[in-house]
Design a protein around this motif. Structure first.
Motif, short mmCIF file in Angstrom:
data_model
loop_
_atom_site.label_atom_id
_atom_site.label_comp_id
_atom_site.label_asym_id
_atom_site.label_seq_id
_atom_site.Cartn_x
_atom_site.Cartn_y
_atom_site.Cartn_z
N GLU A 169 -14.00 -10.45 -77.02
CA GLU A 169 -12.87 -11.36 -76.82
C GLU A 169 -13.07 -12.18 -75.54
N ILE A 170 -13.59 -11.55 -74.50
CA ILE A 170 -13.90 -12.28 -73.26
C ILE A 170 -14.92 -13.37 -73.54
N VAL A 171 -15.96 -13.03 -74.29
CA VAL A 171 -16.98 -14.02 -74.65
C VAL A 171 -16.36 -15.17 -75.42
N ARG A 172 -15.49 -14.84 -76.37
CA ARG A 172 -14.85 -15.89 -77.19
C ARG A 172 -14.03 -16.84 -76.33
N GLN A 173 -13.27 -16.27 -75.40
CA GLN A 173 -12.42 -17.10 -74.55
C GLN A 173 -13.26 -17.95 -73.59
N VAL A 174 -14.30 -17.38 -73.04
CA VAL A 174 -15.17 -18.14 -72.12
C VAL A 174 -15.84 -19.29 -72.87
N ASP A 175 -16.36 -19.01 -74.07
CA ASP A 175 -17.00 -20.06 -74.87
C ASP A 175 -16.00 -21.17 -75.21
N ARG A 176 -14.76 -20.78 -75.51
CA ARG A 176 -13.73 -21.78 -75.83
C ARG A 176 -13.44 -22.68 -74.64
N LEU A 177 -13.35 -22.08 -73.45
CA LEU A 177 -13.05 -22.85 -72.25
C LEU A 177 -14.23 -23.75 -71.85
N PRO B 43 -29.88 -5.93 -72.26
CA PRO B 43 -28.80 -4.94 -72.08
C PRO B 43 -28.84 -3.87 -73.17
N LYS B 44 -28.32 -2.71 -72.85
CA LYS B 44 -28.24 -1.63 -73.84
C LYS B 44 -27.18 -1.96 -74.89
N LEU B 45 -27.20 -1.21 -75.99
CA LEU B 45 -26.40 -1.57 -77.16
C LEU B 45 -24.90 -1.48 -76.93
N PHE B 46 -24.46 -0.77 -75.90
CA PHE B 46 -23.01 -0.71 -75.67
C PHE B 46 -22.49 -1.94 -74.94
N TYR B 47 -23.37 -2.92 -74.71
CA TYR B 47 -22.96 -4.20 -74.15
C TYR B 47 -23.14 -5.31 -75.18
N ASP B 48 -22.17 -6.20 -75.24
CA ASP B 48 -22.37 -7.47 -75.94
C ASP B 48 -23.25 -8.32 -75.02
N ILE B 49 -24.38 -8.80 -75.53
CA ILE B 49 -25.33 -9.45 -74.65
C ILE B 49 -24.77 -10.72 -74.00
N LYS B 50 -23.91 -11.43 -74.73
CA LYS B 50 -23.31 -12.63 -74.14
C LYS B 50 -22.33 -12.27 -73.02
N PHE B 51 -21.62 -11.15 -73.18
CA PHE B 51 -20.76 -10.67 -72.11
C PHE B 51 -21.59 -10.35 -70.87
N GLN C 273 -22.76 -13.61 -69.30
CA GLN C 273 -21.69 -14.30 -68.59
C GLN C 273 -21.30 -13.59 -67.31
N TYR C 274 -21.36 -12.25 -67.32
CA TYR C 274 -21.03 -11.52 -66.10
C TYR C 274 -22.06 -11.78 -65.01
N LEU C 275 -23.34 -11.80 -65.38
CA LEU C 275 -24.37 -12.10 -64.38
C LEU C 275 -24.19 -13.50 -63.82
N ASN C 276 -23.79 -14.44 -64.66
CA ASN C 276 -23.56 -15.81 -64.20
C ASN C 276 -22.37 -15.91 -63.26
N ALA C 277 -21.41 -14.98 -63.40
CA ALA C 277 -20.21 -15.02 -62.57
C ALA C 277 -20.42 -14.42 -61.19
N LEU C 278 -21.52 -13.70 -60.99
CA LEU C 278 -21.76 -13.07 -59.71
C LEU C 278 -22.04 -14.10 -58.63
N ASN C 279 -21.56 -13.81 -57.42
CA ASN C 279 -21.88 -14.64 -56.26
C ASN C 279 -23.24 -14.23 -55.72
N TRP C 280 -24.03 -15.22 -55.35
CA TRP C 280 -25.38 -14.96 -54.88
C TRP C 280 -25.59 -15.49 -53.47
N GLN C 281 -26.36 -14.77 -52.71
CA GLN C 281 -26.90 -15.33 -51.47
C GLN C 281 -28.34 -15.69 -51.72
N HIS C 282 -28.73 -16.89 -51.25
CA HIS C 282 -30.09 -17.35 -51.49
C HIS C 282 -31.00 -16.82 -50.38
N PHE C 283 -32.02 -16.08 -50.77
CA PHE C 283 -32.98 -15.52 -49.82
C PHE C 283 -34.30 -16.27 -49.86
#
Length: 243
Positions: free
Chosen positions: A160-168, A115-123, A126-136
């Motif tokens: 903060e989102i990363v911190r909360q997700v890691d905590r949960l 990811p580019k520098l304006f993204y926290d890589i863990k965020f 985690q966002y990619l992991n949250a996406l719904n996928w169809q298996h092709f």
């Protein structure tokens, strides 16, 4: 470190549905096309084949498989030359891995995402992991990832989102550990209860009752007597038949 894949619904463009969250939560955030969110990853000099993998070695090998580490190599020339951390995406399998240690790349279908520098890589991970996928099937899935528009909250909110997700996730791991510990105790208790039941220890004992050993001996004697009587009757019928 984690490996997650989703197989429920197809990816959609625009406001993607994210498991358990309403897309309206992202309305205040800018959303960028996936291709605008990532850097050009350094080229992979060589992808190691399965017959080159070792069970132990200096450098772990990461591929698109379900196992987090698929094997090892001792050849420093195979080490992937890129800044860490980064994300590995399985083009065929859709497995996503967060990598923060030196590694070598294995097998076909292993895609590197930075990811580019304006993204926290863990965020971003985690966002990619949250996406719904169809298996092709065993087709390429990276092309569908390019259809995604990724939300861009302020960097402080991302962290903060990363911190909360890691905590949960940590809480979920702790609950799972408690569950397995409790289940082990219940299994042992069940075995103990059964053992006591067959020893007659679950009900008050009458001292006048016949001991279990004597009862068993009497049952075996009665059984032997009945079997002996049956054999005698069979012999008698056989003699009558001959006459």
């Amino acid at each position: 470190m984690s490996v997650i894949s989703k197989t429920s619904q197809p990816l959609s463009t625009g406001d993607q549905k994210v498991d358990g969250l309403s897309p309206s939560l992202f309305n205040s955030w800018l959303k960028l096309p996936f291709s605008d969110c990532i850097e050009q990853a350094p080229s992979i000099s060589r992808k190691l084949k399965k017959n080159e993998l070792k069970k132990v070695g200096k450098i772990p090998i990461i591929d698109q498989g379900e196992k987090f580490i698929t094997g090892y190599t001792d050849n420093n020339k195979d080490k992937y030359n890129a800044n860490l951390p980064l994300i590995v995406f399985g083009d065929h399998t859709r497995h996503i891995k967060y990598i923060d240690f030196p590694f070598a790349v294995g097998a076909d279908g292993t895609k590197i995402i930075i990811p580019k520098l304006f993204y926290d890589i863990k965020f971003f991970f985690q966002y990619l992991n949250a996406l719904n996928w169809q298996h092709f099937g065993y087709s390429r899935h990276f092309k569908y990832l390019k259809q995604v528009r990724v939300p861009l909250p302020p960097l402080s909110e991302q962290k903060e989102i990363v911190r909360q997700v890691d905590r949960l996730f940590a809480l979920a791991d702790k609950l799972e550990a408690h569950y397995h510990k409790a289940k082990g105790r219940i299994d042992k208790l069940s075995q103990s209860v059964l053992a006591k039941a067959f020893r007659g220890e679950l009900v008050p004992q009458d001292p006048n009752d016949e001991p279990a050993e004597k009862l068993l001996e009497r049952i075996m004697a009665e059984k032997a007597k009945m079997e002996g009587g049956g054999r005698q009757k069979a012999k008698s019928r056989k003699r009558r038949t001959k006459v």
